[in-house]
Design an enzyme around this catalytic site. Structure first.
Site, PDB file in Angstrom:
ATOM      1  N   ARG A  82       0.837  -1.193   0.000  1.00  0.00           N
ATOM      2  CA  ARG A  82       0.000   0.000   0.000  1.00  0.00           C
ATOM      3  C   ARG A  82       0.873   1.244   0.000  1.00  0.00           C
ATOM      4  O   ARG A  82       1.937   1.249   0.638  1.00  0.00           O
ATOM      5  CB  ARG A  82      -0.869   0.064   1.265  1.00  0.00           C
ATOM      6  CG  ARG A  82      -2.148  -0.736   1.203  1.00  0.00           C
ATOM      7  CD  ARG A  82      -3.172  -0.129   0.233  1.00  0.00           C
ATOM      8  NE  ARG A  82      -4.382  -0.911   0.175  1.00  0.00           N
ATOM      9  CZ  ARG A  82      -4.582  -1.962  -0.620  1.00  0.00           C
ATOM     10  NH1 ARG A  82      -3.633  -2.358  -1.445  1.00  0.00           N
ATOM     11  NH2 ARG A  82      -5.732  -2.605  -0.617  1.00  0.00           N
ATOM     12  N   GLU A 128      -2.487   7.616  -4.308  1.00  0.00           N
ATOM     13  CA  GLU A 128      -2.713   7.176  -5.682  1.00  0.00           C
ATOM     14  C   GLU A 128      -4.180   7.348  -6.088  1.00  0.00           C
ATOM     15  O   GLU A 128      -5.051   7.290  -5.222  1.00  0.00           O
ATOM     16  CB  GLU A 128      -2.286   5.701  -5.849  1.00  0.00           C
ATOM     17  CG  GLU A 128      -3.111   4.735  -5.041  1.00  0.00           C
ATOM     18  CD  GLU A 128      -2.618   3.286  -5.157  1.00  0.00           C
ATOM     19  OE1 GLU A 128      -1.424   3.029  -4.968  1.00  0.00           O
ATOM     20  OE2 GLU A 128      -3.475   2.420  -5.408  1.00  0.00           O
ATOM     21  N   HIS A 175      -0.547   0.000  -9.663  1.00  0.00           N
ATOM     22  CA  HIS A 175      -1.307  -0.869  -8.747  1.00  0.00           C
ATOM     23  C   HIS A 175      -1.936  -2.055  -9.495  1.00  0.00           C
ATOM     24  O   HIS A 175      -3.156  -2.194  -9.564  1.00  0.00           O
ATOM     25  CB  HIS A 175      -2.393  -0.064  -8.007  1.00  0.00           C
ATOM     26  CG  HIS A 175      -2.867  -0.742  -6.739  1.00  0.00           C
ATOM     27  ND1 HIS A 175      -3.305  -0.057  -5.636  1.00  0.00           N
ATOM     28  CD2 HIS A 175      -2.976  -2.059  -6.416  1.00  0.00           C
ATOM     29  CE1 HIS A 175      -3.668  -0.917  -4.690  1.00  0.00           C
ATOM     30  NE2 HIS A 175      -3.477  -2.135  -5.144  1.00  0.00           N
TER      31      HIS A 175
END
Ligand code: 8YV
Length: 324
Positions: A238, A267, A285
């Site tokens: 994360r 993000e 991601h």
């Protein structure tokens, strides 16, 4: 009448089809990111919702959804959900553990190899027409084989990353709040060390912790300073676990050889300074992004939603207090 649910982000048609057998489905197939206001509007008349990490299920959203009984996240991480607020409101919350372990571990390895051997930067250089022939000193990378792999956060994905290191004859060390049982340590031939040793000895440090107040900036300037200047940092967990500004500064000053990041603070926004660095590999991601895995995640979230709204304990309940 069937219960009404929201599928907050686009999912595969097979998933909508399955859910439609049980529910009246409001599907956001246009994939507009709803945010707090959008969720409040769409959840006012819903009993359940399937969410992704981009959907903030805050106390404010929950207050605006008086009929909500289940929040089923399409992810293993659930830092987008205010779990305490869910529990207070008697809402069952679930995630999708297990089904994405191997795919995410594969990506950690792809990034590890990419940063070790300059895959991204040398490809860009080749595409830009700079390759004029052999040079002894071009793109000298770091050896992966026989190096020390450090893993911070040794859950299922951490163990899957460790197991893959066997083929590279690596020395595997890890740090986790609780030490693994001996049989699990043996299965991935990993040795528990304290955090300072992990930082000091790892040639490749892979982060696999969930995000929480405790893990916020767990890798900051002080931790980066303890790492070898030849080391690489890989984050597939994360954003926010790493202090991105401190990482930019360490990479810029070559106090760290390289980094490979799949996740970022705030993000999809990220520190634009990363774009100016040639020793960082960046992906958007995509840790769990294979078709089979994303399908398995969506179907797992659907299973949870179906169970929760038919009065059964959902298989991946994360707030057991709400069930009680
Ligand atoms: C998800 C993830 O694909 O599961 C997680 O926690 O980070 C990813 O695998 C993504 O967050 C979509 O919800």
């Amino acid at each position: 009448m069937k219960p009404r649910i929201l599928v907050a982000r686009e999912v595969f048609p097979e998933v909508i089809e399955r859910l439609s057998r049980h529910f009246e489905v409001d599907a956001n197939q246009a994939d507009v990111v709803l945010g707090v206001e959008g969720l409040k509007a769409r959840l006012a008349d819903k009993t359940g919702v399937m969410t992704a990490v981009s959907d903030p299920v805050t106390a404010e959203v929950i207050a605006a959804a008086p009929g909500l009984k289940a929040v089923c996240n399409f992810a293993v991480g659930y830092n987008n959900i205010d779990l305490a607020a869910c529990t207070r409101a008697g809402i069952l919350a679930t995630n999708t553990p297990g089904v994405l372990d191997d795919t995410t571990a594969d990506l950690a390895w792809a990034l590890l190899m990419a940063t070790a051997r300059h895959i991204q930067t040398s490809e860009h250089w080749l595409r830009a027409g700079h390759w004029k022939g052999f040079r002894m000193t071009d793109w000298l990378g770091s050896d992966v084989h026989h190096a020390t792999l450090g893993i911070l956060g040794m859950g299922r994905i951490g163990q899957a990353v460790a197991r893959r290191a066997l083929g590279f004859d690596m020395n595997v060390i890890y740090h986790n709040r609780s030490r693994l049982p001996a049989d699990k340590e043996a299965a991935c031939r990993a040795t528990w060390v304290d955090k300072a040793t992990l930082l000091r000895e790892a040639d490749f440090l892979v982060l696999l912790l969930p995000y929480s107040a405790e893990s916020h900036h767990i890798i900051g300037a002080a931790e980066l300073a303890q790492m070898k200047p030849t080391a690489h940092l890989i984050n597939v967990a994360r954003g926010g676990i790493v202090d991105d500004a401190a990482l930019v500064s360490a990479l810029r000053q070559r106090r760290l050889a390289g980094a490979a990041l799949d996740v970022f603070e705030g993000e999809p926004k990220f520190d634009p300074a990363f774009l100016e660095l040639d020793n960082v590999t960046l992906t958007p991601h995509i840790g769990s992004s294979s078709r089979a895995t994303r399908m398995a995640m969506a179907m797992t979230a659907a299973d949870n939603l179906i169970a929760a709204l038919s009065g059964q304990r959902p298989p991946n309940l994360i707030n057991a207090d709400a069930w009680r």
